[in-house]
Design a protein around this motif. Structure first.
Motif, mmCIF file in Angstrom:
data_model
loop_
_atom_site.group_PDB
_atom_site.id
_atom_site.type_symbol
_atom_site.label_atom_id
_atom_site.label_comp_id
_atom_site.label_asym_id
_atom_site.label_seq_id
_atom_site.Cartn_x
_atom_site.Cartn_y
_atom_site.Cartn_z
ATOM 1 N N UNK A 1 32.730 -42.085 -20.706
ATOM 2 C CA UNK A 1 34.029 -42.779 -20.512
ATOM 3 C C UNK A 1 35.361 -42.043 -21.149
ATOM 4 N N UNK A 2 35.159 -41.510 -22.261
ATOM 5 C CA UNK A 2 36.129 -40.611 -22.744
ATOM 6 C C UNK A 2 36.454 -39.449 -22.052
ATOM 7 N N UNK A 3 35.385 -38.776 -21.254
ATOM 8 C CA UNK A 3 35.805 -37.651 -20.562
ATOM 9 C C UNK A 3 36.504 -38.200 -19.159
ATOM 10 N N UNK A 4 36.105 -39.217 -18.761
ATOM 11 C CA UNK A 4 36.814 -39.991 -17.572
ATOM 12 C C UNK A 4 38.316 -40.204 -17.837
ATOM 13 N N UNK A 5 38.520 -40.783 -19.082
ATOM 14 C CA UNK A 5 40.145 -41.083 -19.417
ATOM 15 C C UNK A 5 40.474 -39.752 -19.773
ATOM 16 N N UNK A 6 40.028 -38.636 -20.325
ATOM 17 C CA UNK A 6 40.544 -37.386 -20.685
ATOM 18 C C UNK A 6 40.900 -36.691 -19.491
ATOM 19 N N UNK A 7 40.104 -36.655 -18.471
ATOM 20 C CA UNK A 7 40.324 -35.981 -17.153
ATOM 21 C C UNK A 7 41.338 -36.436 -16.182
ATOM 22 N N UNK A 8 41.612 -37.883 -16.423
ATOM 23 C CA UNK A 8 42.660 -38.721 -15.619
ATOM 24 C C UNK A 8 43.931 -38.932 -16.573
ATOM 25 N N UNK A 9 44.132 -38.349 -17.732
ATOM 26 C CA UNK A 9 45.071 -38.907 -18.478
ATOM 27 C C UNK A 9 46.545 -38.907 -17.867
ATOM 28 N N UNK A 10 46.718 -37.997 -17.158
ATOM 29 C CA UNK A 10 48.159 -37.778 -16.460
ATOM 30 C C UNK A 10 48.225 -38.914 -15.440
ATOM 31 N N UNK A 11 47.229 -39.457 -14.814
ATOM 32 C CA UNK A 11 47.444 -40.488 -13.874
ATOM 33 C C UNK A 11 47.635 -41.896 -14.655
ATOM 34 N N UNK A 12 46.927 -41.984 -15.716
ATOM 35 C CA UNK A 12 47.206 -43.173 -16.540
ATOM 36 C C UNK A 12 48.701 -43.257 -17.158
ATOM 37 N N UNK A 13 49.090 -42.200 -17.516
ATOM 38 C CA UNK A 13 50.545 -41.844 -17.967
ATOM 39 C C UNK A 13 51.755 -42.422 -17.174
ATOM 40 N N UNK A 14 51.391 -41.810 -15.664
ATOM 41 C CA UNK A 14 52.326 -42.363 -14.862
ATOM 42 C C UNK A 14 52.069 -43.592 -14.233
ATOM 43 N N UNK A 15 50.960 -44.060 -13.928
ATOM 44 C CA UNK A 15 50.752 -45.319 -13.472
ATOM 45 C C UNK A 15 50.109 -46.535 -14.020
ATOM 46 N N UNK A 16 49.475 -46.078 -15.394
ATOM 47 C CA UNK A 16 48.802 -46.977 -16.102
ATOM 48 C C UNK A 16 49.732 -48.142 -16.632
ATOM 49 N N UNK A 17 49.070 -49.119 -16.925
ATOM 50 C CA UNK A 17 49.882 -50.199 -17.796
ATOM 51 C C UNK A 17 50.131 -50.210 -19.189
ATOM 52 N N UNK A 18 49.519 -48.833 -19.941
ATOM 53 C CA UNK A 18 49.758 -48.619 -21.201
ATOM 54 C C UNK A 18 48.508 -49.439 -22.150
ATOM 55 N N UNK A 19 47.655 -50.142 -21.331
ATOM 56 C CA UNK A 19 46.545 -50.487 -22.340
ATOM 57 C C UNK A 19 45.526 -49.498 -22.253
ATOM 58 N N UNK A 20 45.256 -48.698 -21.404
ATOM 59 C CA UNK A 20 44.296 -47.672 -21.268
ATOM 60 C C UNK A 20 44.107 -46.810 -22.471
ATOM 61 N N UNK A 21 43.034 -46.262 -23.103
ATOM 62 C CA UNK A 21 43.113 -45.315 -24.169
ATOM 63 C C UNK A 21 43.572 -44.007 -23.735
ATOM 64 N N UNK A 22 44.020 -43.220 -24.514
ATOM 65 C CA UNK A 22 44.688 -41.873 -24.234
ATOM 66 C C UNK A 22 44.004 -40.878 -25.025
ATOM 67 N N UNK A 23 43.133 -40.315 -24.209
ATOM 68 C CA UNK A 23 42.006 -39.239 -24.906
ATOM 69 C C UNK A 23 42.431 -37.916 -24.162
#
Length: 260
Positions: A26-48
């Protein structure tokens, strides 16, 4: 006597690795998709955020965790099977061979007390030790402590009665890969860690197991050496073409050598 502790280790090692595998994946998943979560996430996702070394270390750890889950998990299945059947691999082999031996009655394995009792005697004891003193174990009603030993001795006697005598005709050094005896013999060796026995012309061997290009047997020593404890027992595999069978001549009692 530490079977229960070993089984608990086999259980919790894969459980811990599954937990670590999930966290790292899961850490790798969030780390590889960190840019998507920064732009479209709700801010609750962990930033790895990975550096080169932490990325390599995480992927290496995932590989190790996956390998332990598979390898130790398989060993756990084998041990669990041995516990609920209350028999080791050797005992299972003896029980299987008992069905092929000529006998008047069926062999009853004395230590199989049922799944519940088999498991409770190993895993659910008050002191963590199996319910035994290491020498005497609970047996089925009507069985004795020595039924398995008696069956094993009868199988060995039956095996000895079926053995055939061979005589050496070629030298064999005892190598696991006898290149000088041809590629077929070298490549078709028995897949086991059992020893190889050197052969010299004139050696007599009692053979009990046969393969296409290999035989297994015991060297037959002269009567003067049988009682000598300093002479070690020599048995193992050797190439089939290095010996010739000693066939009894019907009616005369003489032996003839028949080349394989």
């Amino acid at each position: 006597m530490n079977h229960a502790s070993f089984t608990y280790f086999l259980f919790f090692a894969p459980v811990g690795c599954i937990h670590a595998f999930y966290i790292l994946a899961m850490s790798l998943y969030y780390g590889f998709n960190i840019r998507w979560y920064i732009q479209f996430g709700d801010g609750t996702e962990p930033r790895v955020i990975f550096s080169l070394y932490t990325l390599i270390g995480s992927m290496f750890a995932i590989g190790l965790a996956f390998g332990i889950i598979i390898s130790v998990g398989i060993l756990l299945i084998v041990q669990t099977k041995a516990i609920w059947r209350n028999r080791t691999g050797i005992e299972d082999w003896i029980e299987q061979k008992s069905t092929y031996r000529d006998r008047d009655d069926d062999f009853v394995y004395p230590y199989d007390l049922g799944v519940r009792r088999n498991i409770s005697q190993v895993l659910f004891t008050s002191n963590g030790w199996p319910k035994s003193n290491g020498f005497y174990w609970d047996v089925k009603e009507g069985c004795t402590q020595f039924d398995l030993t008696i069956e094993q001795k009868l199988q060995k006697a039956d095996k000895k009665a079926r053995s055939l005598e061979y005589v050496g005709i070629k030298n064999y050094s005892g190598s696991f890969f006898p290149i000088t005896h041809g590629p077929c013999v070298c490549c078709c060796f028995p897949w086991s860690d059992e020893p190889r026995v050197p052969i010299a012309p004139g050696d007599r061997i009692s053979v009990t197991r046969w393969r296409k290009r290999w035989l297994y047997g015991d060297k037959i020593f002269s009567q003067s050496k049988i009682g000598d404890n300093s002479v070690p027992r020599e048995r193992g595999w050797f190439p089939k073409h290095c010996v010739a069978s000693v066939a009894e001549n019907n009616g005369s009692g003489d032996g003839k050598c028949k080349k394989n």
